[in-house]
Enzyme design. Structure first.
Site, PDB file in Angstrom:
ATOM      1  N   ALA A  66      19.325  -3.258 -45.908  1.00 30.26           N
ATOM      2  CA  ALA A  66      19.492  -1.878 -46.348  1.00 30.26           C
ATOM      3  C   ALA A  66      18.758  -1.001 -45.346  1.00 30.26           C
ATOM      4  O   ALA A  66      17.840  -1.452 -44.654  1.00 30.26           O
ATOM      5  CB  ALA A  66      18.912  -1.713 -47.743  1.00 30.26           C
ATOM      6  N   GLY A 109      19.539  -6.797 -47.478  1.00 28.54           N
ATOM      7  CA  GLY A 109      20.824  -6.386 -48.042  1.00 28.54           C
ATOM      8  C   GLY A 109      22.007  -6.968 -47.277  1.00 28.54           C
ATOM      9  O   GLY A 109      23.089  -7.151 -47.847  1.00 28.54           O
ATOM     10  N   GLU A 112      22.455 -10.346 -48.664  1.00 28.88           N
ATOM     11  CA  GLU A 112      22.944 -10.167 -50.037  1.00 28.88           C
ATOM     12  C   GLU A 112      24.420  -9.764 -50.052  1.00 28.88           C
ATOM     13  O   GLU A 112      25.201 -10.243 -50.876  1.00 28.88           O
ATOM     14  CB  GLU A 112      22.073  -9.125 -50.753  1.00 28.88           C
ATOM     15  CG  GLU A 112      20.642  -9.623 -50.903  1.00 28.88           C
ATOM     16  CD  GLU A 112      19.676  -8.546 -51.397  1.00 28.88           C
ATOM     17  OE1 GLU A 112      19.545  -7.500 -50.719  1.00 28.88           O
ATOM     18  OE2 GLU A 112      19.065  -8.743 -52.452  1.00 28.88           O
ATOM     19  N   GLU A 132      12.361  -8.806 -47.286  1.00 24.75           N
ATOM     20  CA  GLU A 132      11.846  -7.611 -47.976  1.00 24.75           C
ATOM     21  C   GLU A 132      10.352  -7.699 -48.243  1.00 24.75           C
ATOM     22  O   GLU A 132       9.648  -6.688 -48.242  1.00 24.75           O
ATOM     23  CB  GLU A 132      12.582  -7.410 -49.310  1.00 24.75           C
ATOM     24  CG  GLU A 132      14.031  -6.966 -49.177  1.00 24.75           C
ATOM     25  CD  GLU A 132      15.028  -8.113 -49.096  1.00 24.75           C
ATOM     26  OE1 GLU A 132      14.629  -9.263 -48.792  1.00 24.75           O
ATOM     27  OE2 GLU A 132      16.216  -7.853 -49.343  1.00 24.75           O
TER      28      GLU A 132
HETATM   29  N1  CO8 Z   1      17.115  -0.203 -41.511  1.00 28.98           N
HETATM   30  C1  CO8 Z   1      17.136   0.821 -40.639  1.00 28.98           C
HETATM   31  N2  CO8 Z   1      17.164   0.657 -39.313  1.00 28.98           N
HETATM   32  C2  CO8 Z   1      17.163  -0.592 -38.835  1.00 28.98           C
HETATM   33  C3  CO8 Z   1      17.135  -1.714 -39.691  1.00 28.98           C
HETATM   34  C4  CO8 Z   1      17.120  -1.483 -41.088  1.00 28.98           C
HETATM   35  N3  CO8 Z   1      17.152  -2.486 -41.995  1.00 28.98           N
HETATM   36  N4  CO8 Z   1      17.128  -2.830 -38.929  1.00 28.98           N
HETATM   37  C5  CO8 Z   1      17.156  -2.414 -37.660  1.00 28.98           C
HETATM   38  N5  CO8 Z   1      17.180  -1.078 -37.592  1.00 28.98           N
HETATM   39  C6  CO8 Z   1      17.192  -0.215 -36.405  1.00 28.98           C
HETATM   40  C7  CO8 Z   1      15.850  -0.169 -35.715  1.00 28.98           C
HETATM   41  O1  CO8 Z   1      15.005   0.762 -36.341  1.00 28.98           O
HETATM   42  C8  CO8 Z   1      16.236   0.207 -34.316  1.00 28.98           C
HETATM   43  O2  CO8 Z   1      16.496   1.596 -34.296  1.00 28.98           O
HETATM   44  P1  CO8 Z   1      15.837   2.517 -33.118  1.00 28.98           P
HETATM   45  O3  CO8 Z   1      16.505   2.008 -31.875  1.00 28.98           O
HETATM   46  O4  CO8 Z   1      16.254   3.902 -33.507  1.00 28.98           O
HETATM   47  O5  CO8 Z   1      14.386   2.256 -33.128  1.00 28.98           O
HETATM   48  C9  CO8 Z   1      17.570  -0.498 -34.110  1.00 28.98           C
HETATM   49  O6  CO8 Z   1      18.078  -0.785 -35.435  1.00 28.98           O
HETATM   50  C10 CO8 Z   1      17.456  -1.801 -33.366  1.00 28.98           C
HETATM   51  O7  CO8 Z   1      16.493  -2.610 -34.044  1.00 28.98           O
HETATM   52  P2  CO8 Z   1      15.255  -3.305 -33.305  1.00 28.98           P
HETATM   53  O8  CO8 Z   1      14.845  -2.506 -32.134  1.00 28.98           O
HETATM   54  O9  CO8 Z   1      14.218  -3.598 -34.341  1.00 28.98           O
HETATM   55  O10 CO8 Z   1      15.954  -4.656 -32.817  1.00 28.98           O
HETATM   56  P3  CO8 Z   1      15.254  -6.046 -32.505  1.00 28.98           P
HETATM   57  O11 CO8 Z   1      16.293  -6.883 -31.836  1.00 28.98           O
HETATM   58  O12 CO8 Z   1      13.956  -5.851 -31.813  1.00 28.98           O
HETATM   59  O13 CO8 Z   1      14.898  -6.685 -33.944  1.00 28.98           O
HETATM   60  C11 CO8 Z   1      15.342  -7.276 -36.252  1.00 28.98           C
HETATM   61  C12 CO8 Z   1      15.924  -7.071 -34.812  1.00 28.98           C
HETATM   62  C13 CO8 Z   1      14.410  -8.497 -36.256  1.00 28.98           C
HETATM   63  C14 CO8 Z   1      16.536  -7.554 -37.157  1.00 28.98           C
HETATM   64  C15 CO8 Z   1      14.585  -6.011 -36.691  1.00 28.98           C
HETATM   65  O14 CO8 Z   1      15.399  -4.884 -36.452  1.00 28.98           O
HETATM   66  C16 CO8 Z   1      14.200  -5.990 -38.145  1.00 28.98           C
HETATM   67  O15 CO8 Z   1      13.267  -6.681 -38.531  1.00 28.98           O
HETATM   68  N6  CO8 Z   1      14.907  -5.195 -38.977  1.00 28.98           N
HETATM   69  C17 CO8 Z   1      14.591  -5.011 -40.369  1.00 28.98           C
HETATM   70  C18 CO8 Z   1      15.013  -6.235 -41.178  1.00 28.98           C
HETATM   71  C19 CO8 Z   1      14.641  -6.027 -42.632  1.00 28.98           C
HETATM   72  O16 CO8 Z   1      13.496  -5.903 -43.002  1.00 28.98           O
HETATM   73  N7  CO8 Z   1      15.672  -5.992 -43.534  1.00 28.98           N
HETATM   74  C20 CO8 Z   1      15.464  -5.808 -44.931  1.00 28.98           C
HETATM   75  C21 CO8 Z   1      15.556  -4.359 -45.277  1.00 28.98           C
HETATM   76  S1  CO8 Z   1      15.177  -4.030 -46.987  1.00 28.98           S
HETATM   77  C22 CO8 Z   1      16.573  -4.483 -47.808  1.00 28.98           C
HETATM   78  O17 CO8 Z   1      17.560  -4.876 -47.223  1.00 28.98           O
HETATM   79  C23 CO8 Z   1      16.553  -4.360 -49.301  1.00 28.98           C
HETATM   80  C24 CO8 Z   1      17.956  -4.610 -49.851  1.00 28.98           C
HETATM   81  C25 CO8 Z   1      18.058  -4.166 -51.272  1.00 28.98           C
HETATM   82  C26 CO8 Z   1      18.258  -2.697 -51.403  1.00 28.98           C
HETATM   83  C27 CO8 Z   1      18.884  -2.353 -52.693  1.00 28.98           C
HETATM   84  C28 CO8 Z   1      18.072  -1.306 -53.414  1.00 28.98           C
HETATM   85  C29 CO8 Z   1      18.449  -1.196 -54.866  1.00 28.98           C
END
Ligand code: CO8
Length: 258
Positions: A66, A109, A112, A132
């Site tokens: 998400a 997400g 999921e 998460e």
């Molecule tokens: N949300 C928003 N932006 C994201 C997300 C995300 N989940 N993942 C990546 N991005 C963005 C980064 O911020 C970055 O943007 P910018 O260039 O503007 O800084 C761009 O995508 C590229 O990402 P990275 O530079 O981080 O890329 P890497 O190759 O270095 O890393 C990863 C890749 C390991 C996947 C890393 O991006 C990461 O850890 N992402 C987050 C993963 C995460 O924590 N996901 C879980 C999110 S919470 C969730 O999903 C809850 C679901 C339930 C919600 C329902 C509510 C009721």
């Protein structure tokens, strides 16, 4: 066909290919993606020329979760009050099959969403996880329930509590994915698999999907009874008569969807 802000949608014969298209955010799922996805799936379900859908992302990410930026400033009242992301359950109400073709990250997400599809085909670079906990939250789109059903409690609990990712091979071994496909062939393989399904008799496809899904919602006795009722019921269809006649006459069946 409708244009979507966050999706690319194309029809390949009887298969609808839906591609998540926010590459700059690794396909993070925000409210716009949710609205677009539901609209695209509803259009697919209503279109009689379409028999199966494939949901995919890009080579680097199916979806990295998400959208954290959209959620970071929210509080309980807005999350609970708006039933934030509650609409995602609509994905599971799609009556025709949806295959998730996952390459790269399927996290939070994203994992999921893939699990809400009917089965997952994984590229060899796929990575699944529920990270998460690292954000001090929990899965919110069904991960804590669907992951244990797919891989068992031990692995699901370990993944949710540590946030570690599972690679494609472990995911296949654990039952999370149906098959691993080389990355370069993922979408073509998924479309080919979807075409096989889309060429089956439409009522039988819906009935098979419905009864396998029932296995996760009910007891064995009730599930077997549900199966038998649907099995008996499908003998009221023209396509059942045609399918069995075609077998006996050693020719391919021709379906009407009736
Ligand atoms: N949300 C928003 N932006 C994201 C997300 C995300 N989940 N993942 C990546 N991005 C963005 C980064 O911020 C970055 O943007 P910018 O260039 O503007 O800084 C761009 O995508 C590229 O990402 P990275 O530079 O981080 O890329 P890497 O190759 O270095 O890393 C990863 C890749 C390991 C996947 C890393 O991006 C990461 O850890 N992402 C987050 C993963 C995460 O924590 N996901 C879980 C999110 S919470 C969730 O999903 C809850 C679901 C339930 C919600 C329902 C509510 C009721």
């Amino acid at each position: 066909m409708a244009d979507y802000e966050t999706l690319l949608v194309e029809q390949r014969g009887r298969v609808t290919l839906i591609t998540l298209n926010r590459p700059q955010a690794l396909n993070a799922l925000n409210s716009q993606v949710l609205a677009d996805l539901i609209a695209a799936l509803e259009a697919f379900d209503a279109d009689e020329t379409q028999g199966c859908a494939v949901l995919t992302g890009n080579d680097k990410a199916f979806a990295a979760g998400a959208d954290i930026k959209e959620m970071s400033d929210q509080g309980f009242a807005t999350m609970y009050g708006s039933n934030f992301f509650g609409g995602y359950e609509r994905v599971t109400a799609t009556r025709k099959p949806v295959i998730a073709a996952v390459a790269g990250y399927a996290l939070g997400g994203g994992c999921e969403l893939a699990m809400m599809c009917d089965f997952i085909l994984a590229a060899d670079n796929a990575k699944f996880g529920q990270p998460e906990i690292k954000l001090a939250v929990t899965p919110g789109m069904g991960g804590s329930q669907r992951l244990p059903r797919a891989v068992g409690k031990a692995k699901a609990m370990e993944m949710c509590l540590t946030g570690r990712m599972m690679g494609a091979e472990e995911a296949e071994r654990s039952g999370l994915v149906a098959r691993i496909v080389p990355l370069a062939e993922l979408v073509e393989d998924a479309v080919k698999t979807a075409t096989t399904i889309a060429e089956m008799a439409p009522l039988a496809v819906k009935a098979n999907k419905e009864m396998v899904n029932a296995a996760f919602e009910t007891t064995l006795t009730m599930g077997v009874q549900f199966e038998r009722r649907l099995f008996h019921g499908i003998f009221g269809s023209d396509d059942q008569s045609e399918g069995m006649a075609a077998f006996v006459e050693k020719r391919p069946g021709k379906w009407t969807g009736r």
